[in-house]
Design a protein around this motif. Structure first.
Motif, PDB file in Angstrom:
ATOM      1  N   ASP A 127       0.822  -1.198   0.000  1.00 18.03           N
ATOM      2  CA  ASP A 127       0.000   0.000   0.000  1.00 18.03           C
ATOM      3  C   ASP A 127       0.866   1.263   0.000  1.00 18.03           C
ATOM      4  O   ASP A 127       2.014   1.257   0.460  1.00 18.03           O
ATOM      5  CB  ASP A 127      -0.901   0.012   1.244  1.00 18.03           C
ATOM      6  CG  ASP A 127      -1.676  -1.284   1.382  1.00 18.03           C
ATOM      7  OD1 ASP A 127      -2.171  -1.766   0.362  1.00 18.03           O
ATOM      8  OD2 ASP A 127      -1.762  -1.812   2.511  1.00 18.03           O
ATOM      9  N   VAL A 128       0.255   2.353  -0.472  1.00 16.05           N
ATOM     10  CA  VAL A 128       0.941   3.644  -0.463  1.00 16.05           C
ATOM     11  C   VAL A 128       1.303   4.042   0.962  1.00 16.05           C
ATOM     12  O   VAL A 128       2.348   4.651   1.200  1.00 16.05           O
ATOM     13  CB  VAL A 128       0.053   4.718  -1.119  1.00 16.05           C
ATOM     14  CG1 VAL A 128       0.654   6.105  -0.956  1.00 16.05           C
ATOM     15  CG2 VAL A 128      -0.146   4.399  -2.603  1.00 16.05           C
ATOM     16  N   ASN A 132       4.914   5.654   2.740  1.00 14.27           N
ATOM     17  CA  ASN A 132       4.977   6.902   3.489  1.00 14.27           C
ATOM     18  C   ASN A 132       5.752   6.739   4.786  1.00 14.27           C
ATOM     19  O   ASN A 132       6.282   7.711   5.330  1.00 14.27           O
ATOM     20  CB  ASN A 132       3.564   7.408   3.808  1.00 14.27           C
ATOM     21  CG  ASN A 132       2.822   7.847   2.558  1.00 14.27           C
ATOM     22  OD1 ASN A 132       3.444   8.184   1.553  1.00 14.27           O
ATOM     23  ND2 ASN A 132       1.502   7.842   2.605  1.00 14.27           N
ATOM     24  N   TYR A 368      -4.798   9.801   8.508  1.00 14.05           N
ATOM     25  CA  TYR A 368      -3.591   8.986   8.377  1.00 14.05           C
ATOM     26  C   TYR A 368      -3.154   8.494   9.756  1.00 14.05           C
ATOM     27  O   TYR A 368      -2.548   7.438   9.887  1.00 14.05           O
ATOM     28  CB  TYR A 368      -2.484   9.799   7.712  1.00 14.05           C
ATOM     29  CG  TYR A 368      -2.871  10.261   6.318  1.00 14.05           C
ATOM     30  CD1 TYR A 368      -2.802   9.395   5.237  1.00 14.05           C
ATOM     31  CD2 TYR A 368      -3.344  11.551   6.102  1.00 14.05           C
ATOM     32  CE1 TYR A 368      -3.184   9.805   3.965  1.00 14.05           C
ATOM     33  CE2 TYR A 368      -3.729  11.969   4.834  1.00 14.05           C
ATOM     34  CZ  TYR A 368      -3.643  11.090   3.768  1.00 14.05           C
ATOM     35  OH  TYR A 368      -4.028  11.497   2.518  1.00 14.05           O
ATOM     36  N   THR A 399      -6.522  16.245  -1.437  1.00 13.07           N
ATOM     37  CA  THR A 399      -5.795  15.112  -2.012  1.00 13.07           C
ATOM     38  C   THR A 399      -6.175  13.804  -1.320  1.00 13.07           C
ATOM     39  O   THR A 399      -6.166  12.737  -1.942  1.00 13.07           O
ATOM     40  CB  THR A 399      -4.282  15.347  -1.909  1.00 13.07           C
ATOM     41  OG1 THR A 399      -3.958  16.556  -2.610  1.00 13.07           O
ATOM     42  CG2 THR A 399      -3.501  14.193  -2.517  1.00 13.07           C
ATOM     43  N   THR A 400      -6.556  13.881  -0.057  1.00 13.15           N
ATOM     44  CA  THR A 400      -6.979  12.676   0.658  1.00 13.15           C
ATOM     45  C   THR A 400      -8.209  12.054   0.016  1.00 13.15           C
ATOM     46  O   THR A 400      -8.354  10.823  -0.020  1.00 13.15           O
ATOM     47  CB  THR A 400      -7.250  13.016   2.132  1.00 13.15           C
ATOM     48  OG1 THR A 400      -6.074  13.565   2.717  1.00 13.15           O
ATOM     49  CG2 THR A 400      -7.661  11.772   2.908  1.00 13.15           C
ATOM     50  N   HIS A 403      -6.914   9.901  -2.687  1.00 13.52           N
ATOM     51  CA  HIS A 403      -6.287   8.688  -2.161  1.00 13.52           C
ATOM     52  C   HIS A 403      -7.341   7.637  -1.815  1.00 13.52           C
ATOM     53  O   HIS A 403      -7.141   6.437  -2.043  1.00 13.52           O
ATOM     54  CB  HIS A 403      -5.465   9.022  -0.922  1.00 13.52           C
ATOM     55  CG  HIS A 403      -4.214   9.791  -1.232  1.00 13.52           C
ATOM     56  ND1 HIS A 403      -3.464  10.432  -0.265  1.00 13.52           N
ATOM     57  CD2 HIS A 403      -3.589  10.015  -2.403  1.00 13.52           C
ATOM     58  CE1 HIS A 403      -2.431  11.011  -0.825  1.00 13.52           C
ATOM     59  NE2 HIS A 403      -2.477  10.776  -2.128  1.00 13.52           N
ATOM     60  N   GLU A 406      -8.913   6.182  -5.083  1.00 15.92           N
ATOM     61  CA  GLU A 406      -8.012   5.215  -5.722  1.00 15.92           C
ATOM     62  C   GLU A 406      -7.795   3.984  -4.845  1.00 15.92           C
ATOM     63  O   GLU A 406      -7.111   3.057  -5.235  1.00 15.92           O
ATOM     64  CB  GLU A 406      -6.656   5.875  -6.005  1.00 15.92           C
ATOM     65  CG  GLU A 406      -6.667   6.882  -7.140  1.00 15.92           C
ATOM     66  CD  GLU A 406      -6.370   6.235  -8.472  1.00 15.92           C
ATOM     67  OE1 GLU A 406      -6.322   4.984  -8.520  1.00 15.92           O
ATOM     68  OE2 GLU A 406      -6.176   6.958  -9.457  1.00 15.92           O
ATOM     69  N   PHE A 408      -5.977   3.843  -2.190  1.00 19.76           N
ATOM     70  CA  PHE A 408      -4.654   3.765  -1.582  1.00 19.76           C
ATOM     71  C   PHE A 408      -4.803   3.573  -0.078  1.00 19.76           C
ATOM     72  O   PHE A 408      -3.927   3.028   0.585  1.00 19.76           O
ATOM     73  CB  PHE A 408      -3.853   5.039  -1.861  1.00 19.76           C
ATOM     74  CG  PHE A 408      -3.510   5.229  -3.320  1.00 19.76           C
ATOM     75  CD1 PHE A 408      -3.227   4.143  -4.124  1.00 19.76           C
ATOM     76  CD2 PHE A 408      -3.469   6.491  -3.879  1.00 19.76           C
ATOM     77  CE1 PHE A 408      -2.911   4.295  -5.465  1.00 19.76           C
ATOM     78  CE2 PHE A 408      -3.151   6.662  -5.229  1.00 19.76           C
ATOM     79  CZ  PHE A 408      -2.874   5.568  -6.009  1.00 19.76           C
ATOM     80  N   TYR A 409      -5.916   4.077   0.462  1.00 15.67           N
ATOM     81  CA  TYR A 409      -6.266   3.918   1.875  1.00 15.67           C
ATOM     82  C   TYR A 409      -7.742   3.541   1.952  1.00 15.67           C
ATOM     83  O   TYR A 409      -8.507   3.773   1.008  1.00 15.67           O
ATOM     84  CB  TYR A 409      -6.036   5.217   2.666  1.00 15.67           C
ATOM     85  CG  TYR A 409      -4.626   5.741   2.613  1.00 15.67           C
ATOM     86  CD1 TYR A 409      -3.695   5.401   3.586  1.00 15.67           C
ATOM     87  CD2 TYR A 409      -4.228   6.608   1.594  1.00 15.67           C
ATOM     88  CE1 TYR A 409      -2.404   5.889   3.543  1.00 15.67           C
ATOM     89  CE2 TYR A 409      -2.933   7.102   1.542  1.00 15.67           C
ATOM     90  CZ  TYR A 409      -2.030   6.738   2.518  1.00 15.67           C
ATOM     91  OH  TYR A 409      -0.757   7.220   2.475  1.00 15.67           O
ATOM     92  N   ASP A 519      -5.197  16.530 -10.106  1.00 14.51           N
ATOM     93  CA  ASP A 519      -4.761  17.041  -8.801  1.00 14.51           C
ATOM     94  C   ASP A 519      -3.782  18.196  -9.031  1.00 14.51           C
ATOM     95  O   ASP A 519      -2.577  17.998  -9.130  1.00 14.51           O
ATOM     96  CB  ASP A 519      -4.110  15.922  -7.993  1.00 14.51           C
ATOM     97  CG  ASP A 519      -3.858  16.342  -6.549  1.00 14.51           C
ATOM     98  OD1 ASP A 519      -4.115  17.515  -6.216  1.00 14.51           O
ATOM     99  OD2 ASP A 519      -3.394  15.505  -5.772  1.00 14.51           O
TER     100      ASP A 519
END
Length: 615
Positions: A127-128, A132, A368, A399-400, A403, A406, A408-409, A519
């Protein structure tokens, strides 16, 4: 001073008695057991040949060289036959060693190739959120240095350690068989060697750890300096940086010399003990020859076996640190392989046969860090084919949203629906292929312009030409020396920010997604490509559900509805006309200070602007 991630890891060494780790290593080696077994069997043959050579010398001396009563012809014939045996043993040892090395290297390369592929495949599917938290340098080290450490341990230690132990016990058994009294005398020296070897192994382990730590600090400092060289030169910190580097370099040099001194002390000591053992053998063995209780050949063979006895002891002490380093690398590799994915396909994940592109954010809350929410109960609906702009200050959660869309979370609360289906019930690979994402920073793949447009797709010339036309790249390609075959990115020509954005648009058009996300994709556009950018955007937005995250008013005005976020909450939602009539945050942004509006239109104010508080 910051030493980087590798500093603390490099101070750790593997645990030799960790049975779980050894079991994992055996699982990796199991598919290649045949060449490894072949190398082990060859090791048995090589050891047997090596141990037989001194005995052949003994036979030659005792039965033919010193037997003056035998006819000369018989003595010479016996020596000739033993010479052939001696040569055959040497040849077998040479050929066996060659094939042993080939088998070990082949198996080692296969194991490391398989493990590296497995590790890389696992990493790129994580995962992204994982990336991070993890420095890139750590992951690169796993795929390079740690894999190489395991390869070195396998090829230079696994079978050779087995061979050393086998040779050591074989020598002692032969010596007891030849002369137990002389062997018992030799055994009084061996405990001293073993104790000194254990002492050396402990000191060598500490020295090895210290040297790796110093090298990690040096590498980390170099990485920081080279990545921030512009700042160092701007603020004229060259002298201070050189002084700090000199201190780290000197510490590394001293650590290296301490290791050299340690090896320089241990090796001569082993040689002194070896020479002392030889002296004892000559003294007591010579007395046995004079007294007639021992033959000359036995003494010569004994001395040869004593020399062979110290060789594996010396090598085992040196390979101990290699084993520890390899086990530490293996532990870190398996830890990375065991890292789970927090976002994955649910059981029975589906692919929609026909996608309209309706999006619904239903009570989404996310952070996050679970204790600090970025989005708080966000709800809105986007109709198929609709263009929605998302506005908000830096940290508002724009931007969240992307995420989460997509995947990503995963949201902590609420759900996101695509055509009425929860994203968590959709096939993840299929979902991401339906979403075209254009970021502010465009990543260029080392290769040609055509490679950067197609990526993993195979497009015919006609389709590619149509994409180039709609993305407004034709004029650029016509100016390039090799057209679509012109190399760009690292090692090739560089593109302007606007040209990179047009390239990103071409990538999206090549995949023809139903949902489009921009974005802040137009924030760095230069005036020379702004016109082409607007035309390309009109083509991309047509017939697609689009979400625009932007601070340029010219981009926002393309939206049919606007979402305004403040501190993770939706404060305004509606068409531009509705929001202007409400005279809220969006209206104050549009009707505010003309200088601010002009600066935003020119792209000189980034996404960190703040809205005035709503009345």
């Amino acid at each position: 001073m910051h030493y980087g991630y590798g500093y603390f890891e490099e101070t750790q060494l593997g645990r030799v008695r960790d049975l779980k780790l050894w079991n994992r290593l055996l699982e990796v080696l199991r598919p290649f057991w045949k060449p490894i077994l072949g190398a082990a069997l060859l090791s048995l043959g090589i050891s047997a040949a090596g141990l037989a050579i001194p005995y052949v010398v003994r036979l030659g001396v005792d039965q033919f060289v010193t037997q003056e009563t035998l006819p000369l012809v018989i003595r010479m014939e016996g020596l000739r036959q033993l010479a052939w045996v001696f040569g055959g043993l040497m040849a077998f040892g040479f050929v066996g060693s060659f094939f042993q090395v080939v088998l070990l290297e082949w198996a080692g390369q296969q194991v490391m190739h398989t493990l590296r592929q497995r590790l890389f495949h696992h990493v790129v599917h994580l995962d992204v959120a994982f990336f991070n938290r993890q420095p890139v340098g750590k992951l690169v080290t796993r795929l390079t240095n740690d894999i190489q450490n395991m390869h070195e341990a396998m090829t230079s230690v696994v079978v050779t350690v087995f061979n050393d132990f086998l040779q050591l016990f074989g020598i002692l058994a032969i010596l007891f068989w030849m002369n137990w009294r002389l062997t018992a005398l030799l055994c009084t020296v061996i405990p001293v060697v073993i104790l000194v070897t254990l002492w050396f192994s402990r000191l060598a382990r500490e020295s090895f750890r210290d040297l790796r730590t110093r090298l990690a600090r040096l590498n980390s400092f170099l990485q920081e300096v080279l990545s921030g060289l512009f700042i160092i030169q701007t603020f004229q910190r060259e002298k201070d940086t050189a002084t700090r580097f000199e201190a780290l370099n000197e510490a590394h040099r001293l650590a290296a010399f301490r290791q050299i001194h340690l090896f320089g002390l241990f090796m001569p000591f082993i040689e002194v003990v070896h020479s002392s053992a030889v002296a004892l053998m000559i003294w007591f063995g010579g007395r046995g020859i004079v007294e007639g209780s021992m033959s000359l050949g036995t003494l010569i063979a004994f001395l040869s076996y004593v020399r062979l006895c110290f060789q594996p002891i010396r090598e085992l002490s040196q390979k101990y640190s290699i084993v520890q380093s390899a086990l530490a690398s293996a532990e870190r590799i398996f830890e990375l392989l065991d890292t789970p994915r927090s976002v994955s396909n649910s059981r029975g994940a589906v692919r929609l046969p026909q996608l309209r592109g309706a999006l619904t954010f239903d009570g989404i809350s996310f952070g996050y860090d679970a204790t600090r929410l970025v989005l708080k109960d966000v709800s809105f609906h986007v109709n198929p084919g609709e263009t929605v702009a998302v506005l908000g200050a830096t940290g508002a959660g724009k931007t969240t949203l992307i995420h989460l869309l997509e995947r990503f979370y995963e949201p902590l609360a609420g759900r996101i629906l695509l055509d009425g289906y929860d994203l968590r019930h959709l096939d993840l690979t299929w979902l991401r292929r339906q979403i075209g994402l254009v970021l502010q920073d465009v990543f260029l793949v080392p290769g040609t312009l055509g490679d950067n447009i197609c990526l993993d797709l195979s497009l015919d010339a006609e389709t590619l030409d149509r994409i180039v036309h709609h993305a407004q790249l034709r004029s650029l390609i016509q100016r390039l020396p090799d057209g679509l075959n012109t190399r760009i990115g690292p090692g090739g020509m560089d593109l302007s920010a606007g040209q990179k954005q047009l390239l990103a648009f071409a990538r999206v058009l090549a995949r023809d997604p139903k949902i489009l996300i921009l974005d802040e994709a137009t924030s760095n556009v230069d005036s020379s490509t702004e016109g082409d950018m607007n035309v390309a955007m009109e083509t991309m937005l047509a017939g697609r559900t689009a979400i625009l995250i932007a601070h340029r008013l010219s981009t926002v005005q393309k939206a049919t509805r606007i979402l305004v976020l403040e501190e993770g909450r939706v404060v305004e939602w509606g068409s531009p006309e509705e929001l202007l009539r409400r005279n809220g945050a969006y209206a104050r942004l549009v009707r505010g200070d003309s200088a601010c509006v002009e600066a935003m239109d020119n792209g000189t104010i980034g996404s960190s602007y703040e809205f005035l508080p709503s009345k």
